[in-house]
Design a protein around this motif. Structure first.
Motif, mmCIF file in Angstrom:
data_model
loop_
_atom_site.group_PDB
_atom_site.id
_atom_site.type_symbol
_atom_site.label_atom_id
_atom_site.label_comp_id
_atom_site.label_asym_id
_atom_site.label_seq_id
_atom_site.Cartn_x
_atom_site.Cartn_y
_atom_site.Cartn_z
ATOM 1 N N LEU A 92 0.747 -1.154 -0.020
ATOM 2 C CA LEU A 92 -0.048 0.044 -0.129
ATOM 3 C C LEU A 92 0.854 1.310 -0.108
ATOM 4 O O LEU A 92 0.436 2.281 -0.684
ATOM 5 C CB LEU A 92 -1.148 0.196 1.163
ATOM 6 N N PRO A 93 1.851 1.375 0.594
ATOM 7 C CA PRO A 93 2.508 2.705 0.609
ATOM 8 C C PRO A 93 3.257 2.914 -0.851
ATOM 9 O O PRO A 93 2.982 4.153 -1.208
ATOM 10 C CB PRO A 93 3.835 2.426 1.489
ATOM 11 N N PRO A 94 3.861 2.134 -1.258
ATOM 12 C CA PRO A 94 4.164 2.401 -2.900
ATOM 13 C C PRO A 94 2.968 2.813 -3.782
ATOM 14 O O PRO A 94 3.240 3.659 -4.655
ATOM 15 C CB PRO A 94 4.941 1.165 -3.275
ATOM 16 N N LEU A 95 1.792 1.928 -3.425
ATOM 17 C CA LEU A 95 0.596 2.429 -4.342
ATOM 18 C C LEU A 95 0.199 4.009 -3.921
ATOM 19 O O LEU A 95 -0.125 4.758 -5.041
ATOM 20 C CB LEU A 95 -0.391 1.498 -4.035
ATOM 21 N N ALA A 96 0.275 4.346 -2.732
ATOM 22 C CA ALA A 96 -0.218 5.587 -2.193
ATOM 23 C C ALA A 96 0.804 6.626 -3.039
ATOM 24 O O ALA A 96 0.652 7.997 -3.568
ATOM 25 C CB ALA A 96 -0.119 5.660 -0.836
ATOM 26 N N VAL A 97 2.172 6.411 -3.070
ATOM 27 C CA VAL A 97 3.060 7.244 -3.670
ATOM 28 C C VAL A 97 2.780 7.525 -5.233
ATOM 29 O O VAL A 97 2.934 8.493 -5.731
ATOM 30 C CB VAL A 97 4.581 6.818 -3.381
ATOM 31 N N PHE A 98 2.335 6.087 -5.897
ATOM 32 C CA PHE A 98 2.364 6.114 -7.207
ATOM 33 C C PHE A 98 1.087 7.154 -7.337
ATOM 34 O O PHE A 98 0.837 7.758 -8.609
ATOM 35 C CB PHE A 98 1.893 4.875 -7.767
ATOM 36 N N LEU A 99 0.087 6.703 -6.864
ATOM 37 C CA LEU A 99 -1.376 7.591 -6.928
ATOM 38 C C LEU A 99 -1.116 8.772 -6.644
ATOM 39 O O LEU A 99 -1.831 9.941 -7.355
ATOM 40 C CB LEU A 99 -2.324 7.000 -6.307
ATOM 41 N N ALA A 100 -0.207 9.510 -5.779
ATOM 42 C CA ALA A 100 0.039 10.767 -5.442
ATOM 43 C C ALA A 100 0.694 11.698 -6.552
ATOM 44 O O ALA A 100 0.438 12.813 -6.565
ATOM 45 C CB ALA A 100 0.742 10.959 -4.138
ATOM 46 N N ARG A 101 1.462 10.981 -7.377
ATOM 47 C CA ARG A 101 2.088 11.626 -8.409
ATOM 48 C C ARG A 101 1.494 11.944 -9.386
ATOM 49 O O ARG A 101 0.896 11.664 -10.269
ATOM 50 C CB ARG A 101 3.509 10.736 -8.807
#
Length: 101
Positions: A92-101
């Motif tokens: 989930l943390p990398p997914l959140a970073v990916f969606l935030a960009r």
């Protein structure tokens, strides 16, 4: 179903090291917004890979880390909710970073 052979300490350590390398590699790709690729071994020329191929490589690295964590938790006979929670903590943390960009 054949009996399950328990993992040795060396095998557990190897799985943990593989998972940590996958986690570190995935975060390096995310932090650098891509990675460098050399077409063959004996060249200094590299190509920077970004966009969808880099996102796919990072996703593969994070899935590798989640599978290693799940394998170790399953070997240690952790509860199913602990395995799901660990997988979510890795993915989930990398997914959140990916969606935030």
């Amino acid at each position: 179903m054949p009996p399950v052979t328990p993992l040795s300490r060396a095998a557990q350590l190897a799985i943990a090291a593989l998972g940590l390398c996958g986690l570190a590699g995935g975060w390096l790709i995310v932090a650098g917004r891509g990675f460098h690729h050399a077409p063959h071994r004996y060249t200094r020329a590299t190509t920077f890979v970004d966009g969808a191929p880099a996102a796919l490589m990072a996703a593969l690295m994070f899935v590798l880390a989640a599978l290693c964590a799940a394998a170790l938790l399953q070997h240690w006979r952790a509860a199913r909710w602990a395995q799901v929670l660990c997988g979510a903590a890795v993915l989930l943390p990398p997914l959140a970073v990916f969606l935030a960009r």
